[in-house]
Structure formats: structure tokens, C-alpha cells
Design a protein around this motif. Structure first.
Motif, PDB file in Angstrom:
ATOM      1  N   LEU A  67       7.455   0.382   6.180  1.00 29.00           N
ATOM      2  CA  LEU A  67       8.437   0.263   5.105  1.00 29.00           C
ATOM      3  C   LEU A  67       8.280  -1.030   4.309  1.00 29.00           C
ATOM      4  N   ASP A  68       7.522  -1.986   4.825  1.00 34.64           N
ATOM      5  CA  ASP A  68       7.197  -3.167   4.021  1.00 34.64           C
ATOM      6  C   ASP A  68       6.376  -2.777   2.796  1.00 34.64           C
ATOM      7  N   ASN A  69       5.765  -1.610   2.831  1.00 34.55           N
ATOM      8  CA  ASN A  69       5.032  -1.109   1.673  1.00 34.55           C
ATOM      9  C   ASN A  69       5.948  -0.439   0.648  1.00 34.55           C
ATOM     10  N   PHE A  70       7.200  -0.205   1.031  1.00 39.93           N
ATOM     11  CA  PHE A  70       8.119   0.537   0.167  1.00 39.93           C
ATOM     12  C   PHE A  70       9.419  -0.244  -0.059  1.00 39.93           C
ATOM     13  N   PHE A  71      10.228  -0.348   0.994  1.00 34.42           N
ATOM     14  CA  PHE A  71      11.497  -1.086   0.945  1.00 34.42           C
ATOM     15  C   PHE A  71      11.930  -1.268   2.393  1.00 34.42           C
TER      16      PHE A  71
ATOM     17  N   THR B 189      -1.639  -2.356   5.494  1.00 36.60           N
ATOM     18  CA  THR B 189      -1.256  -1.450   6.575  1.00 36.60           C
ATOM     19  C   THR B 189      -1.239  -0.016   6.057  1.00 36.60           C
ATOM     20  N   PRO B 190      -1.751   0.914   6.846  1.00 37.37           N
ATOM     21  CA  PRO B 190      -1.780   2.313   6.397  1.00 37.37           C
ATOM     22  C   PRO B 190      -0.428   2.997   6.572  1.00 37.37           C
ATOM     23  N   ASN B 191      -0.260   4.126   5.906  1.00 37.28           N
ATOM     24  CA  ASN B 191       0.904   4.998   6.041  1.00 37.28           C
ATOM     25  C   ASN B 191       0.411   6.415   6.323  1.00 37.28           C
TER      26      ASN B 191
ATOM     27  N   ASN C  72       0.843  -1.184   0.000  1.00 36.92           N
ATOM     28  CA  ASN C  72       0.000   0.000   0.000  1.00 36.92           C
ATOM     29  C   ASN C  72       0.885   1.243   0.000  1.00 36.92           C
ATOM     30  N   LYS C  73       0.894   1.988  -1.089  1.00 36.64           N
ATOM     31  CA  LYS C  73       1.729   3.180  -1.187  1.00 36.64           C
ATOM     32  C   LYS C  73       0.921   4.468  -1.070  1.00 36.64           C
ATOM     33  N   ILE C  74      -0.305   4.352  -0.584  1.00 34.48           N
ATOM     34  CA  ILE C  74      -1.090   5.540  -0.259  1.00 34.48           C
ATOM     35  C   ILE C  74      -0.642   6.056   1.108  1.00 34.48           C
ATOM     36  N   VAL C  75      -0.360   7.349   1.188  1.00 35.27           N
ATOM     37  CA  VAL C  75       0.090   7.968   2.429  1.00 35.27           C
ATOM     38  C   VAL C  75      -0.916   9.045   2.817  1.00 35.27           C
TER      39      VAL C  75
END
Length: 249
Positions: free
Chosen positions: A108-112, A45-47, A2-5
């Protein structure tokens, strides 16, 4: 992934209240990750990304040296400032009006999953933002944050950084001096580093005031680009006294 922030601009908020709000968002993400692992589920998971200005406050990281605060409790009160020892990395720093503080609370599991890459990208967000104003910001080896004129007798810090991460979830973040009252930095040894000064964007540009909204817009753009994220503006429960307590407990 999920890369929505979710982006929230809290305005001017007390440091402790904002810290508790950060903790509530951070803990909710960690709890969901634990639940997903325990129950073999895959709920996203949210960001979050918080913008805030704080009233005058000094904060000391978990490995910091209290002796780097150069004034007494009485003098703090006289200056209308507070002090907190917090659970981020780094040493002592100052927050106050005229400073843009950013708190990315990311899974960071949503990114790296690389905390060093995370810190370098946060620095790059600020470096690119400064470049938009014709200012060359750089890194200083072994000293997290963004600096000007590194390697010269005029080296000065314009953005401090300190983060906490657990289970690849981040909190705390950066503090960029935009229209900061630099006199407050005289009451400490910034980040525990002797012999180096601090500066503010308005000082570097030779103007009385820089538009804070404009700087935030540039930070948002560079953050979205570098993290390949989609920023969504939201309204925060911390802004509503009727629900703030539920958000911070």
C-alpha cells in the motif's frame, strides 16, 4: 511508487496451496521493504492480484468463533469440504466452485497507507461490478463486504471480505458469489452474523450461469480504475508442478 500489479488467474486450486503461495508473495514484499529500510535503498516493491476458485472449504478468521461452523469434521468429509483457521480478519466464510475469489497482495506504500480506504475501495470494485449487471450492491454499517437490500428483512450478502496487512502489505481479499452452490452456506453462520442470508449473482439475475470470465473482466477494469493501477497478466509458478514447491516454501 510502483502501480503495476501482476495479475495471475490460478483457476481451480486447493485453498492451502494457494494460501502458501500468497504467503510467499507477501513475505517477499515485506522482506524487500525491510531490506530497503535497512540498507537505505529504494528497490521497487511488486504488487500481485490472484484470481482463484477453491474446492469446497470453510475458513475461520483469527478472531472468529469456531461455533459458527455448524457441522462436524465427519460431515465436512462427507460433503467433500475442508476447514482451515487462517490469519485474516473476519469470522467464518465459505469458498467453493462458482465463486470468484480475489487476493490482492499489494504494497500500500505504492498506493495509499490507509487500510480502511483499502477495504472501502475493494467493496467499491464489487459494487461497480454488480452495477454493470443492474444490481444495487451496498455496504452494511459495521459489516465488511457487499450486501443487497440492506435495512430490509431481505438483506443478503453477495461478497465476503477479509484481509491481513503488515507493514502496509496486504493479503487475502474478497469472495464474490457468481454461480455458487448456496446450500454450503447452510453449514455455517456466515461471517458470524445471525439472521442474514447469502445470495449469488446468477440467482439475482434469474439465470442458470453467469460467465465467470466476463465478471472477472469487469472486476479488473474497476480495480485498475479505482486503484489507478496497471494490471499485467502473468503466468504463475503455482501452475507449474515443477516449480510450485519453490514458490510455496
Amino acid at each position: 511508487m510502483n502501480k503495476i500489479v501482476r495479475l495471475e488467474d490460478l483457476g481451480l486450486k486447493d485453498y492451502k496451496q494457494t494460501w502458501e503461495y500468497q504467503e510467499s508473495l507477501f513475505n517477499a514484499i515485506v522482506d524487500l521493504k525491510i531490506k530497503n529500510r535497512r540498507e537505505d535503498t529504494h528497490l521497487p516493491t511488486p504488487n500481485h492480484f490472484l484470481f482463484v476458485e477453491h474446492p469446497h472449504v470453510y475458513t475461520l478468521g483469527k478472531s472468529g468463533d469456531f461455533d459458527n461452523l455448524l457441522i462436524s469434521e465427519k460431515q465436512l468429509a462427507e460433503k467433500g469440504a475442508t476447514f482451515y483457521k487462517v490469519n485474516r480478519g473476519g469470522d467464518i466464510t465459505y469458498h467453493g466452485p462458482g465463486q470468484i475469489v480475489g487476493y490482492p497482495i499489494l504494497d500500500l506504500d505504492n498506493f495509499f497507507t490507509d487500510i480502511h480506504k483499502y477495504l472501502r475501495l475493494l467493496e467499491e470494485v464489487i459494487i461497480l461490478t454488480l452495477a454493470d449487471y443492474g444490481i444495487t450492491g451496498t455496504r452494511s454499517e459495521g459489516e465488511t463486504g457487499v450486501w443487497l437490500d440492506v435495512g430490509t428483512p431481505f438483506a443478503r450478502k453477495i461478497c465476503a471480505m477479509g484481509v491481513r496487512a503488515s507493514r502496509w502489505v496486504t493479503m487475502h481479499g474478497f469472495a464474490l458469489n457468481v454461480n455458487a452452490d448456496l446450500g454450503y452456506f447452510d453449514n455455517m453462520i456466515p461471517c458470524g452474523i445471525r439472521g442474514k442470508s447469502v445470495t449469488s449473482l446468477n440467482v439475482e439475475l434469474g439465470v442458470n450461469r453467469v460467465d465467470m470470465g466476463e465478471v472477472k473482466a469487469k472486476i479488473k477494469k474497476h480495480f485498475a480504475d479505482l486503484f489507478e493501477a496497471e494490471l499485467q497478466q502473468t503466468t504463475s509458478a503455482i501452475q507449474n508442478p515443477a516449480t510450485a514447491d519453490r514458490a510455496t516454501t
